[in-house]
Every structure is written in structure tokens, then in C-alpha cells.
Design an enzyme around this catalytic site. Structure first.
Site, short mmCIF file in Angstrom:
data_model
loop_
_atom_site.label_atom_id
_atom_site.label_comp_id
_atom_site.label_asym_id
_atom_site.label_seq_id
_atom_site.Cartn_x
_atom_site.Cartn_y
_atom_site.Cartn_z
CE1 TYR A 116 -4.33 0.06 -0.40
CE2 TYR A 116 -4.32 -1.66 1.28
CZ TYR A 116 -4.99 -0.96 0.28
OH TYR A 116 -6.27 -1.26 -0.04
CD GLU A 126 -3.71 4.25 0.56
OE1 GLU A 126 -2.65 3.65 0.79
OE2 GLU A 126 -4.85 3.79 0.76
CG ASP A 177 -8.66 10.04 -23.79
OD1 ASP A 177 -7.68 9.28 -23.92
OD2 ASP A 177 -9.76 9.64 -23.35
CB THR A 194 -5.37 3.48 -21.51
OG1 THR A 194 -5.44 3.59 -22.92
CG2 THR A 194 -6.72 3.78 -20.89
CE LYS A 249 -8.09 1.87 -25.07
NZ LYS A 249 -8.16 2.62 -23.81
NE ARG A 287 -7.69 -3.78 -19.09
CZ ARG A 287 -7.90 -4.03 -20.39
NH1 ARG A 287 -7.26 -5.00 -21.00
NH2 ARG A 287 -8.76 -3.32 -21.07
N1 DSN Z 1 -12.84 0.31 -24.06
C1 DSN Z 1 -12.01 1.26 -24.73
C2 DSN Z 1 -11.99 1.03 -26.20
O1 DSN Z 1 -12.24 -0.09 -26.61
O2 DSN Z 1 -11.73 1.94 -26.96
C3 DSN Z 1 -12.39 2.65 -24.42
O3 DSN Z 1 -12.54 2.80 -23.05
#
Ligand code: DSN
Length: 431
Positions: free
Chosen positions: A45, A47, A190, A216, A219, A225
Site C-alpha cells: 500500500y 497512498e 485523451d 491508458t 493500448k 492496464r
Molecule cells: N474500451 C475502450 C476502447 O475499446 O476503446 C475505451 O474505453
């Protein structure tokens, strides 16, 4: 030991090995990213932030998080990085909460035009906590900056989102910067879908135009993730308190303890993304997307394709997802701009090349895959979605069972399995 769960993990691994994952937000991480994710860092942990934790025992975690921040700043050319957001949606909500008072106006691309839920969609809490104004794409499927300017002048947003989840075109960050400047709004990009492509410099970077970037990490960036909030020099010039506001937005505003195993895996992915091989990978993603788009008679300027299936019939997105899945090709059904069908039973599918490219597939393989996709899509003719809504659920059920019996689909599945098995999954070792 949970035999059942380990058996299911094995089954999922096999599904991935013999299938073609074409959901454009998915990818395959390296062995080292998996190793960090499965490490004992998950037990801790922490924080707070490096050097200012609420719990003891964080001397080493501090070094891991600081290294992840350093790598993020270096790779993207930003001034500061928050690497704790659990995923993209909490990262975006933390930005809204950090920079806009509840009830304030935010603006973003609508979900049906290719934006994200958290850019102010009706179903998202971002539109319940804030007054969310949505801009749409025009008839040509592209964002019309004159329209965005008009909406911004009319509603005077405090924050404008520029980002995508199903928009296959290049974003005009410079154009958005002028609009944000004219109304004094924060501009936030984003880049979740395209961050690997931006990091590799094969798509334009928003850094010089926006105040904040969210992404994120799982991707095109090919990490675990998780998500990051990056603060630019422009953001610091606009608001010297911006880093503190955003940090507070994440913790204690929205989250508790960071997932330290994920932080370590992010650091590894960032390191990997700074290597020359990653640039080659990113270039190949785009080349593959171009070939796929040409074969499927559509256009893209990034890694994703939004296929409008109207030429095969009405409301065929769900049917296409089902039939392709039975053929071993995974895509997701998606609305097309101004969709005449519905969000649940839309008119399109979304697909992309990042995961296939990670397995080493190139242009030649895209041509082969496109021919299977076209063959499956042809089978959808005559399976139009019923206009009468109550009939739709049973219709889909019946469609699925008919397709399960389709002999050609069974053959394609076998062909796909043999083909896919030749391209190993990067993070998986056969033991
Ligand atoms: N789930 C993501 C996507 O597939 O683009 C977006 O949050």
C-alpha cells in the site's frame, strides 16, 4: 490452488493463440510487463506520492514510481507525469474533478461520433457531475472545427476534451488549441488509443498544443492496464498549480492506494516504447491499417477502421461481430456517425491492427485477413435487424444459432486457426 481458474486462463490463452484479435484497443504485452504485473509489488500500500506517502515501507516503491514518471516525461516530452490512475476512465474523471468545479461546463466528442464515455456522454457520471456539451462529426465523418468553435463560444466550457476511441482520422490539436484559447478553457488530449503511435512519432503529438494529456497504458503503448496524466509546459504556463490540482484529483479525490505492480509494469512498457524496434512496430501498425482499409474499401489515418455495414443491409453490426467471432476473428460492434440503427444494435464494426502487428503480421497477412472478413460480411446479406425493437433479441439468438451451423464459417475458423497459430503471442511461453 484454484484449478478451475488456471484451467480457464489456459483456455483463454489458447483462444488468443488461434484467433485474430482485431479490437483496436487491445494488444499483447511483453514477458517483462507480465512479470512485473505478477510480482510481489501487488502486496504493498502506498497512498500518496513519492516522498509523501501515508504509509511506511515505501522507500523502494518511491524509486519505482519516480522512474516511471521520469520515463513518461522523457518519452512524451512533458514536464510532469501522474502514473497512478487505475485506468482511462478514472484518469479522465480525475482531470475533470481536478480542474473543473462540479456543475461546470466540459465539452467533448460524442460517443457516437467516436469520442469516449468520459468525454461527457449521457450515460457517464461525467455528464451528471458536470454540464457536458457534446460535439459531433459532420456528414463526412470528420470533426468540424467551425461547429466546435460555435459550441465553445455559446457554452464557454472550462475544459475541452480532444480525443478518440472510434475516430479513424488525425486530430487537429492546433485547431483545438485556438478554440480553447479563445474561451480560456483547459485543453486536454485523451490519446489513449494512439499514445504508442505518438510516442513513436508516427502520429502528431499534442504536447505543444494542450495543457494536459491522458492516456491508458495498455493500448498501442503496449503496457499493463493502467493510465497516466501528463502535464505539458503549456499547462504549467496556463496554471502553475495544475500538477497539484491533478494529483489531488487522483488521490485523495478519486482513488486510494496506487497499484504498484502496475506502476512497475508501466515503467517497463515505457522503456520498451523508447527503443528503435518500437518505432518500427508503430510504423507497421499504420502500414497494416492502410492495407486493411484499402481491402475493406474504407479510410483510416491511424490504427483503427470503422466499417459502415449499410451496403450489406440495415443494422448489421451485432450480426457481423457474432459471425466474425465464430470465424475466429474478434472485432467489436460499433455505432457509425449518425447511426440510423441503435447503440446496442449498431450499423458498424470497429477493428484495428495493433494486436496483430505485435504478433509479427504484415501487409501480406492483412490482405489474407481482409478476404476472410469480406467473405463473412457477404454472409450477412438478408439478415437485416428487425425494425420492431421487441423482436431484436430473439432475432439475434436465432441468427447466432444459424451461423453456428454454417459450414463455410466452420471452415474459415479452421483456416484462421492454422494461420494464427504461426504467429506466437509475445508474452507467452509454452511450458
Ligand atoms: N474500451 C475502450 C476502447 O475499446 O476503446 C475505451 O474505453
Amino acid at each position: 490452488m484454484s484449478d478451475k481458474i488456471f484451467e480457464l486462463i489456459k483456455q483463454e490463452e489458447q483462444r488468443q493463440k488461434v484467433g485474430l484479435e482485431m479490437i483496436p484497443s487491445e494488444n499483447y504485452v511483453s514477458k517483462n510487463v507480465l512479470k512485473a504485473l505478477g510480482s510481489i509489488l501487488t502486496d504493498k500500500y502506498s497512498e500518496g506520492y513519492p516522498g509523501a506517502r501515508h504509509y511506511g515501507g515505501n522507500e523502494i516503491i518511491d524509486q519505482i514510481e519516480t522512474e516511471a514518471q521520469r520515463l513518461a516525461c522523457q518519452l512524451f516530452g512533458v514536464k510532469s507525469a501522474i502514473v497512478q490512475p487505475y485506468s482511462g476512465s478514472p484518469a479522465n474523471l480525475a482531470v475533470d474533478l481536478g480542474l473543473v468545479e462540479p456543475g461546470g461546463v466540459i465539452m467533448g466528442l460524442s460517443l457516437s461520433s467516436g469520442g469516449h464515455l468520459t468525454h461527457g456522454a449521457k450515460a457517464s457520471f461525467t455528464s451528471k457531475i458536470f454540464q457536458a456539451i457534446q460535439y459531433e462529426v459532420g456528414e463526412d465523418g470528420k470533426i468540424n472545427l467551425e461547429e466546435v468553435t460555435k459550441l465553445a463560444q455559446q457554452h464557454q466550457p472550462k475544459l475541452i476534451w480532444v480525443g478518440l476511441t472510434a475516430y479513424p482520422y488525425t486530430l487537429d490539436f492546433a485547431g483545438f488549441a485556438k478554440i480553447a484559447q479563445s474561451v480560456g478553457a483547459y485543453l486536454v488530449a485523451d490519446i489513449s488509443h494512439i499514445s504508442g503511435l505518438v510516442a513513436a512519432k508516427v502520429l502528431p503529438s499534442p504536447v505543444q498544443y494542450v495543457d494536459v494529456i491522458t492516456t491508458t497504458t495498455h493500448k498501442t503503448l503496449r503496457g499493463p492496464r493502467g493510465a497516466m496524466i501528463l502535464i505539458t509546459q503549456k499547462g504549467l504556463d496556463k496554471d502553475p498549480q495544475i500538477v497539484e490540482k491533478l494529483e489531488k484529483g487522483v488521490f485523495p479525490g478519486l482513488q486510494g492506494g496506487p497499484h504498484d505492480n502496475v506502476t512497475a509494469a508501466i515503467a517497463i512498457a515505457l522503456q520498451e516504447a523508447s527503443q528503435p524496434q518500437f518505432k518500427e512496430y508503430a510504423e507497421q501498425i499504420l502500414k497494416n491499417a492502410q492495407v486493411l482499409a484499402k481491402q475493406l474499401e474504407t479510410k483510416t489515418e491511424n490504427h483503427l477502421l470503422l466499417l459502415d455495414l449499410s451496403m450489406y443491409g440495415f443494422g448489421l453490426g451485432y450480426q457481423a461481430q457474432i459471425a466474425l467471432e465464430l470465424a475466429g476473428i474478434t472485432v467489436n460492434r460499433n455505432t457509425i456517425p449518425h447511426d440510423p440503427a441503435s447503440a446496442y444494435y449498431p450499423s458498424g464494426i470497429r477493428l484495428g491492427t495493433p494486436a496483430l502487428t505485435s504478433r509479427g503480421m504484415k501487409e501480406e497477412e492483412m490482405v489474407k485477413i481482409a478476404s476472410w472478413i469480406k467473405e463473412v460480411l457477404e454472409m450477412l446479406k438478408g439478415f437485416d435487424l428487425p425494425q420492431n425493437q421487441p423482436e431484436r433479441k430473439d432475432f439475434i439468438k436465432e441468427f447466432r444459432s444459424q451461423m453456428k451451423e454454417n459450414l463455410r464459417l466452420k471452415e474459415i475458423k479452421k483456416e484462421v486457426e492454422q494461420f494464427a497459430a504461426q504467429f506466437p503471442l509475445p508474452g507467452v511461453t509454452d511450458e
